[in-house]
Design a protein around this motif. Structure first.
Motif: not given
Length: 341
Positions: A207-215, A252-255
């Motif tokens: 299970i993968i969690v990736s952040v583009t903004r914030g926390k 995070a955004v581009s990948v």
């Protein structure tokens, strides 16, 4: 044919459904009620308020979804199972409210539940079926193909909670007094207001969690154990087999969120084909007032996280058109002179 249960039986079934103690025979009785032409009203004998009961119902369905996760992607039988649990929730809500709302389009439509709403996407032969969703708090979710999201129709209580099976991109409306919680497999992700991606397909090794903004805060829900706190361009991968988590830096955004752009890159695409894709993605009916608009060629690029209005604003500039959105935001009418001037 199974006999339709009486009101008294339905009250008992509702209690057992909430407690998770339904037998196979009782489940059949519940199904026979759900297939009845005219379900009768009931009176709820519990002590909970309607808001408290709605949250209980949502939690019950969320737990059942996680229990029924299989090593295979979502398939018709799994979707039917989830639909049955939503129908079972209808029994309890009927006991609370004493009424159902039925669609006027079919003589035997499914009830509109007061407790939860469910969204499922599946691949099609021509393109990936991705949905853009607006949640009750105005948060945005882009739901990937072959994924499923369950959430309350209203966020009552101190938290906002949803359950995800599959993959989705979340852009959460900031509310420090009411944390947003996503249940996905063994992982619970908590945010106040941020944008991030969760990949949690049944049977996947991680299970993968990736952040583009914030926390966000990521926890092992079963063990109530903190796995990681993530900020922009950080990712954590959790293995259900080893119960270990690995954190790393990513773009995070581009990948990670490239999938949100699928079906949103138009290279000289006829306007009518473009709008067919948007109609499915945003769940609206889009109509042309003038047929000549259909042949306009669209060259445009979107991230896939934009609102329908933002996308239509751009497309109407390109095609020399204008649009009108119905009051219920379900129908779009396009008019204008078109590309020929």
């Amino acid at each position: 044919m199974q006999p339709v249960p009486t009101n008294e039986q339905l009250k008992e079934l509702a209690d057992k459904w909430m407690a998770g103690t339904l037998t196979a025979r009782e489940k059949t009785l519940l199904e026979s009620w759900y297939n009845a032409e005219e379900p009768a009203g009931l009176q709820w004998n519990g002590e909970e308020t309607e808001e408290e009961l709605e949250q209980k119902i949502f939690n019950r369905i969320a737990v059942k979804m996680r229990e029924e996760e299989s090593p295979m992607p979502l398939n018709p039988s799994k979707v039917q199972s989830l639909k049955w649990w939503l129908a079972a929730a209808a029994v309890v809500m009927l006991a609370v409210a004493g009424y159902f709302l039925y669609s006027s389009n079919t003589p035997k439509a499914e009830p509109v539940l007061a407790a939860v709403t469910s969204h499922t996407t599946r691949p099609t032969s021509n393109a990936i079926y991705t949905r853009y969703l607006v949640l009750p708090d105005s948060s945005i979710v882009v739901l990937h193909a072959n994924s499923h999201l369950v959430c309350p129709q209203r966020f009552n209580g101190p938290t906002r909670e949803v359950t995800l099976v599959g993959e989705a991109y979340f852009d959460i409306r900031h509310n420090p007094k009411k944390p947003f919680i996503i249940h996905a497999g063994d992982v619970k992700t908590t945010v106040l207001g941020t944008a991030f991606n969760i990949s949690a397909y049944p049977g996947a090794k991680k299970i993968i969690v990736s952040v583009t903004r914030g926390k966000v805060k990521v926890e092992n829900e079963k063990e109530n154990k903190l796995l990681s706190v993530l900020t922009k361009d950080e990712q954590v991968s959790y293995s259900a087999e080893t119960t270990q988590a690995a954190k790393k830096t990513v773009n995070a955004v581009s990948v990670v969120t490239d999938w949100t752009k699928q079906d949103m890159i138009f290279e000289e695409t006829p306007f009518d084909q473009t709008l067919q894709l948007l109609s499915r993605r945003y769940g609206v009916d889009i109509k042309f007032k003038k047929d000549k608009l259909k042949n306009c060629r669209i060259k445009a690029f979107f991230n896939g996280t934009e609102s329908l209005e933002k996308v239509l604003d751009v497309l109407c500039i390109i095609s020399n058109a204008r649009y009108t959105l119905s009051p219920d935001a379900k129908t779009v009418l396009l008019d204008g002179d078109g590309c020929g001037g």
